[in-house]
Motif scaffolding. Sequence first.
Motif, short mmCIF file in Angstrom:
data_model
loop_
_atom_site.label_atom_id
_atom_site.label_comp_id
_atom_site.label_asym_id
_atom_site.label_seq_id
_atom_site.Cartn_x
_atom_site.Cartn_y
_atom_site.Cartn_z
N TRP A 34 0.84 -1.19 0.00
CA TRP A 34 0.00 0.00 0.00
C TRP A 34 0.88 1.25 0.00
O TRP A 34 1.84 1.35 0.75
N ARG A 36 0.52 4.51 0.91
CA ARG A 36 0.45 5.59 1.89
C ARG A 36 -0.41 6.78 1.46
O ARG A 36 -0.05 7.93 1.69
N TYR A 40 -6.83 7.54 2.93
CA TYR A 40 -7.26 6.26 3.49
C TYR A 40 -6.45 5.91 4.74
O TYR A 40 -7.00 5.70 5.81
N TRP A 41 -5.12 5.84 4.58
CA TRP A 41 -4.21 5.47 5.67
C TRP A 41 -2.82 5.94 5.29
O TRP A 41 -2.32 5.59 4.21
N ASN A 43 0.13 5.33 6.59
CA ASN A 43 1.24 4.39 6.75
C ASN A 43 1.14 3.29 5.71
O ASN A 43 0.22 3.27 4.88
N CYS A 44 2.11 2.37 5.75
CA CYS A 44 2.02 1.22 4.84
C CYS A 44 2.52 -0.06 5.48
O CYS A 44 2.04 -1.14 5.14
N ASP A 205 -13.48 -2.39 13.09
CA ASP A 205 -12.02 -2.29 13.15
C ASP A 205 -11.42 -3.66 12.84
O ASP A 205 -11.99 -4.43 12.08
N TRP A 241 -6.98 -5.97 8.96
CA TRP A 241 -7.65 -4.68 9.06
C TRP A 241 -7.61 -3.96 7.73
O TRP A 241 -6.66 -4.09 6.95
N THR A 242 -8.67 -3.19 7.48
CA THR A 242 -8.69 -2.21 6.42
C THR A 242 -9.58 -1.07 6.87
O THR A 242 -10.33 -1.19 7.85
N ALA A 243 -9.48 0.07 6.19
CA ALA A 243 -10.35 1.22 6.50
C ALA A 243 -11.69 0.99 5.81
O ALA A 243 -11.95 1.48 4.71
N ALA A 248 -11.40 1.17 1.55
CA ALA A 248 -10.00 1.36 1.15
C ALA A 248 -9.51 0.20 0.30
O ALA A 248 -9.85 -0.96 0.55
N CYS A 252 -4.49 -5.10 5.53
CA CYS A 252 -3.31 -5.32 6.36
C CYS A 252 -3.36 -6.73 6.96
O CYS A 252 -4.41 -7.17 7.45
#
Length: 295
Positions: A34, A36, A40-41, A43-44, A205, A241-243, A248, A252
Amino acid sequence: MILTLKDTKASASIDSLGAQLISYRDSAGQEYIWQRDPSYWANCSPILFPIVGGLKENHVRIGETFYTMPKHGFVKSSELEARQEEPDRAVFTLKDSEETRSMYPFPFLLTVTYTLKDGALTMICRVENTGSSPLPYFIGTHPGFVCPLLPGESFSDYVLEFDEDETEGYRAFDPEHQQFDMSRRLPFPGDGRRIALNYELFLSDAIWFDNPRSRKVRLLQPATGRGVEVGFADYATVAFWTAAEKQAPFLCIEPWNGSGPCSDEGTEFLGKNHLQTLQPGESREYAISIRYLQV
């Protein structure tokens, strides 16, 4: 500083800020990590140390003192010393400092080694107790993978495929109380060893397998056979996890020794689940492997 590893089948780039894996590409240039997008998020692939997740009531008690630290610890926002030992190997180190001891009052040395071999990437986190008393800590990884990989695909085209039957199911996060609900375990949300992905699964979550039988999991598009495999032999648990509310385009895969706050825990650091402890002079290594899948 960004270091890039290469072999004939893949490349990987790591940022010395957090020793975070920011790219993993196959020889055709397909990106699997991902990238970054902060909408959405941002970090990666953060490294989680010396805590995993957040803190109950935003603090933790170590001895007679209460401490605070960022969610997932301070490594993700720390600049690590970096060196590239070979074209396919890079090493990053972080020592305790006055700043880290204000949040976590222990001497330590964290060494993160990335190695690329035959297209597969291995990341080893080595924790060493450099002090004169026992070192308690938690550690985890949090790589985010592009999902879907190709134009025209959707998130729901993909599955999570485990190596073993996960008969015990998983723990759900309770967003109202900001903790994992340990009063019940939810059944495996799939058929056999596969979970068909959908955003509804992550609306509360992360979902957390706190006693998995598997030590490998694949994020896979069954119609094409493409995706990634993550191995986590040295980690006791794994979360995903994902948003979800933003739908997203990533997922993860998070091997953990530890977790965010749990409903059966207080604020005592030594009372948290999956505590790791090293005696003075001892060290321990935690490896994950990442391998892209193609037919």
